[in-house]
Motif scaffolding. Structure first.
Motif, mmCIF file in Angstrom:
data_model
loop_
_atom_site.group_PDB
_atom_site.id
_atom_site.type_symbol
_atom_site.label_atom_id
_atom_site.label_comp_id
_atom_site.label_asym_id
_atom_site.label_seq_id
_atom_site.Cartn_x
_atom_site.Cartn_y
_atom_site.Cartn_z
ATOM 1 N N GLN A 177 0.824 -1.215 0.062
ATOM 2 C CA GLN A 177 0.061 0.104 0.086
ATOM 3 C C GLN A 177 0.781 1.102 0.039
ATOM 4 O OE1 GLN A 177 -2.406 -0.198 3.442
ATOM 5 N NE2 GLN A 177 -0.718 -0.005 4.826
ATOM 6 N N LEU A 178 0.407 2.377 -0.598
ATOM 7 C CA LEU A 178 1.116 3.510 -0.808
ATOM 8 C C LEU A 178 0.894 4.332 0.572
ATOM 9 C CD1 LEU A 178 2.962 5.590 -2.283
ATOM 10 C CD2 LEU A 178 0.401 6.453 -3.232
ATOM 11 N N ILE A 179 2.192 4.534 1.194
ATOM 12 C CA ILE A 179 2.028 5.303 2.403
ATOM 13 C C ILE A 179 2.137 6.919 2.175
ATOM 14 C CG2 ILE A 179 3.250 6.241 4.713
ATOM 15 C CD1 ILE A 179 2.192 3.198 4.549
ATOM 16 N N ARG A 180 2.849 7.386 1.305
ATOM 17 C CA ARG A 180 2.840 8.557 0.987
ATOM 18 C C ARG A 180 3.819 8.699 -0.213
ATOM 19 N NH1 ARG A 180 6.752 12.509 2.555
ATOM 20 N NH2 ARG A 180 8.363 11.811 4.032
ATOM 21 N N PHE A 211 8.262 12.227 -7.332
ATOM 22 C CA PHE A 211 9.591 11.533 -7.942
ATOM 23 C C PHE A 211 9.603 10.596 -6.987
ATOM 24 C CE2 PHE A 211 10.742 14.231 -3.983
ATOM 25 C CZ PHE A 211 11.845 13.435 -3.463
ATOM 26 N N GLY A 212 9.052 10.197 -5.938
ATOM 27 C CA GLY A 212 9.286 8.835 -4.908
ATOM 28 C C GLY A 212 8.037 8.450 -4.304
ATOM 29 N N ALA A 213 8.158 7.325 -3.853
ATOM 30 C CA ALA A 213 6.926 6.823 -2.860
ATOM 31 C C ALA A 213 7.495 6.128 -1.757
ATOM 32 C CB ALA A 213 6.036 6.049 -3.759
ATOM 33 N N ILE A 214 7.068 5.832 -0.797
ATOM 34 C CA ILE A 214 7.084 5.075 0.409
ATOM 35 C C ILE A 214 5.924 4.046 0.405
ATOM 36 C CG2 ILE A 214 7.412 4.691 2.848
ATOM 37 C CD1 ILE A 214 8.040 7.493 3.116
ATOM 38 N N TYR A 215 6.411 2.701 0.279
ATOM 39 C CA TYR A 215 5.301 1.658 0.241
ATOM 40 C C TYR A 215 5.287 0.852 1.593
ATOM 41 C CZ TYR A 215 5.047 2.632 -4.907
ATOM 42 O OH TYR A 215 5.384 3.054 -6.248
ATOM 43 N N GLU A 216 4.254 0.361 1.903
ATOM 44 C CA GLU A 216 4.152 -0.407 2.921
ATOM 45 C C GLU A 216 3.857 -1.891 2.625
ATOM 46 O OE1 GLU A 216 3.593 -0.176 7.699
ATOM 47 O OE2 GLU A 216 1.793 0.437 6.598
ATOM 48 N N ASN A 217 4.298 -2.866 3.093
ATOM 49 C CA ASN A 217 3.892 -4.186 2.928
ATOM 50 C C ASN A 217 2.663 -4.503 3.824
ATOM 51 O OD1 ASN A 217 3.353 -7.235 2.590
ATOM 52 N ND2 ASN A 217 5.237 -7.623 2.268
ATOM 53 N N LYS A 218 1.583 -4.852 3.096
ATOM 54 C CA LYS A 218 0.217 -5.155 3.898
ATOM 55 C C LYS A 218 0.362 -6.077 5.060
ATOM 56 C CE LYS A 218 -2.858 -3.145 0.368
ATOM 57 N NZ LYS A 218 -3.747 -3.746 -0.630
ATOM 58 N N SER A 219 1.332 -7.124 4.752
ATOM 59 C CA SER A 219 1.240 -8.333 5.667
ATOM 60 C C SER A 219 1.886 -7.779 6.918
ATOM 61 C CB SER A 219 2.216 -9.411 4.962
ATOM 62 O OG SER A 219 1.812 -9.874 3.845
ATOM 63 N N PHE A 220 2.424 -6.848 7.008
ATOM 64 C CA PHE A 220 3.168 -6.384 8.235
ATOM 65 C C PHE A 220 2.376 -5.388 9.067
ATOM 66 C CE2 PHE A 220 6.573 -7.795 5.592
ATOM 67 C CZ PHE A 220 7.606 -8.473 6.711
ATOM 68 N N GLN A 257 15.419 7.973 6.622
ATOM 69 C CA GLN A 257 15.861 8.081 7.918
ATOM 70 C C GLN A 257 14.525 7.806 8.959
ATOM 71 O OE1 GLN A 257 17.721 12.040 7.819
ATOM 72 N NE2 GLN A 257 19.770 10.974 8.038
ATOM 73 N N SER A 258 13.354 8.435 8.615
ATOM 74 C CA SER A 258 12.134 8.111 9.449
ATOM 75 C C SER A 258 11.574 6.836 9.396
ATOM 76 C CB SER A 258 10.936 9.158 8.622
ATOM 77 O OG SER A 258 10.742 8.758 7.585
ATOM 78 N N ILE A 259 11.834 6.039 8.232
ATOM 79 C CA ILE A 259 11.313 4.652 8.247
ATOM 80 C C ILE A 259 12.499 3.804 8.723
ATOM 81 C CG2 ILE A 259 11.011 2.732 6.357
ATOM 82 C CD1 ILE A 259 8.706 4.863 6.567
ATOM 83 N N ILE A 260 13.785 4.104 8.653
ATOM 84 C CA ILE A 260 14.576 3.354 9.604
ATOM 85 C C ILE A 260 14.102 3.488 11.056
ATOM 86 C CG2 ILE A 260 16.991 3.242 10.183
ATOM 87 C CD1 ILE A 260 17.719 4.040 7.322
ATOM 88 N N GLY A 261 13.743 4.725 11.683
ATOM 89 C CA GLY A 261 13.310 4.915 12.724
ATOM 90 C C GLY A 261 12.286 3.884 13.165
#
Length: 360
Positions: free
Chosen positions: A70-73, A84-93, A150-154
């Motif tokens: 799913q698209l986070i943002r 120019f970019g996207a952050i995706y999250e695996n729905k399984s998680f 960096q925010s996702i790594i956090g």
């Protein structure tokens, strides 16, 4: 206002990897195809925006929905308002499922390349030029994408994150990966058609190109010895030692002069190693990378292509033209024919008293 219709290559059901009905996250070809498709999802988000395609008319979401993401943002450049970019999250998680796929990423940060359209061409080409001049670290896109990573790594750490990009997006992603390394972490990365900083591949004479590579290595090593001394050794926290532990996946096409330099780059290093001159190249590369990472990049920008290690995949299928050779679609083709090779350079062989983990 009704949006313009999309081309066949933008529509997932017509050009996407429909053969991947079940994803095996331990299968390298599946991982490559998913990473490339998620980058394509960024391209299509921006094309949907440009063509005013919304709701049922939009074509971007199947490029990640098909793989259970799913698209986070989206990542938006404030200069031209382009995606120019996207952050995706695996729905399984995000579900309560206890059988999340092993080795599947929980998050993927994807960055697109240049789009030759009126709404994006001006800024995209400016960024391409910044890439050639090793100035991408000054761009808003890099800074915003770096903050996002960096925010996702956090949230998730680095072991559950993928970083991927195509063309200009690969260059930005590669720079991000190098910066993450400076913090002592490495991130799994998939770079498609990454620009090679030095345009040596324009030269057609193979002997001349080989001579340039060898001369460059000897000059770098000689300058390093003259300025820093022959017996200088890197420390455990040396930028080169940290970067040596990172093994990004690079995907290149020999017919694409933008990225094909990586083939000769790693082949040159391999040959030096075979003839017993590998220490010269490692010493030259260590000083080049170490000086750039340990000092201000504004004062000492280093070409992005300088990497101690990489897992290089070369597409061996014939490409009819540059557009196909440089395109993203080739990397999920069900008939993909290529060759992959690990190029790993451990500085332990040069400085045996330094312990270095092999992190494959």
């Amino acid at each position: 206002m009704e949006g313009k219709p999309a081309s066949e290559r933008q529509i997932f059901n017509l050009s996407g990897p429909l053969h991947l009905t079940s994803i095996d996250w331990n299968n390298f070809h599946h991982r490559r195809s998913v990473a490339a498709s998620l980058v394509q999802g960024v391209y299509i988000q921006e094309r949907d925006r440009q063509e005013n395609r919304r709701g049922a008319q939009a074509h971007a979401s199947p490029w990640w929905d098909f793989f259970n993401f799913q698209l986070i943002r989206p990542l938006v450049d404030d200069v031209d308002n382009s995606i120019f970019g996207a952050i995706y999250e695996n729905k399984s998680f995000t579900s309560n499922s206890s059988h999340s796929a092993q080795n599947a990423p929980s998050y993927v940060i994807a960055i697109r390349g240049t789009i030759i359209k009126p709404a994006t061409i001006s800024l995209d080409l400016k960024l391409d030029l910044m890439c050639v001049r090793n100035k991408l670290h000054e761009s808003y896109r890099f800074q915003l994408a770096m903050q996002a990573v960096q925010s996702i790594i956090g949230v998730a750490g680095t072991s559950h994150i993928w970083l991927t990009g195509h063309s200009l997006g690969s260059a930005i992603s590669l720079l991000i990966g190098k910066n993450v390394i400076k913090t002592g972490y490495s991130i799994e990365a998939y770079f498609f058609n990454p620009p090679f900083s030095t345009p040596i591949e324009i030269i057609k004479n193979e002997k001349l190109k080989r001579g340039i590579h060898i001369t460059s290595s000897l000059v770098k090593a000689g300058v390093a010895v003259a300025t820093k001394g022959r017996h200088q050794k890197p420390q455990q926290d040396d930028p080169y030692i940290l970067l040596s532990k990172w093994i990004p996946f690079l995907f290149v096409n020999p017919a694409d002069k933008i990225c094909s330099g990586y083939i000769a780059y790693f082949e040159h290093r391999k040959k030096l190693k075979e003839i017993g001159a590998g220490k010269i190249e490692r010493f030259a590369t260590w000083n080049s990378i170490g000086s750039s990472l340990s000092t201000s990049p504004e004062n000492n920008p280093e070409p992005l292509h300088l990497l101690p290690s990489a897992y290089l995949t070369v597409n061996l299928s014939k490409s009819p033209d540059f557009k196909r050779a440089h395109g993203i679609h080739q990397w999920w083709d069900s008939n993909f024919y290529g060759q992959s090779e690990l190029h790993e350079y451990s500085y332990c062989k040069f400085f045996p008293d330094i312990a270095l983990e092999k992190d494959l």
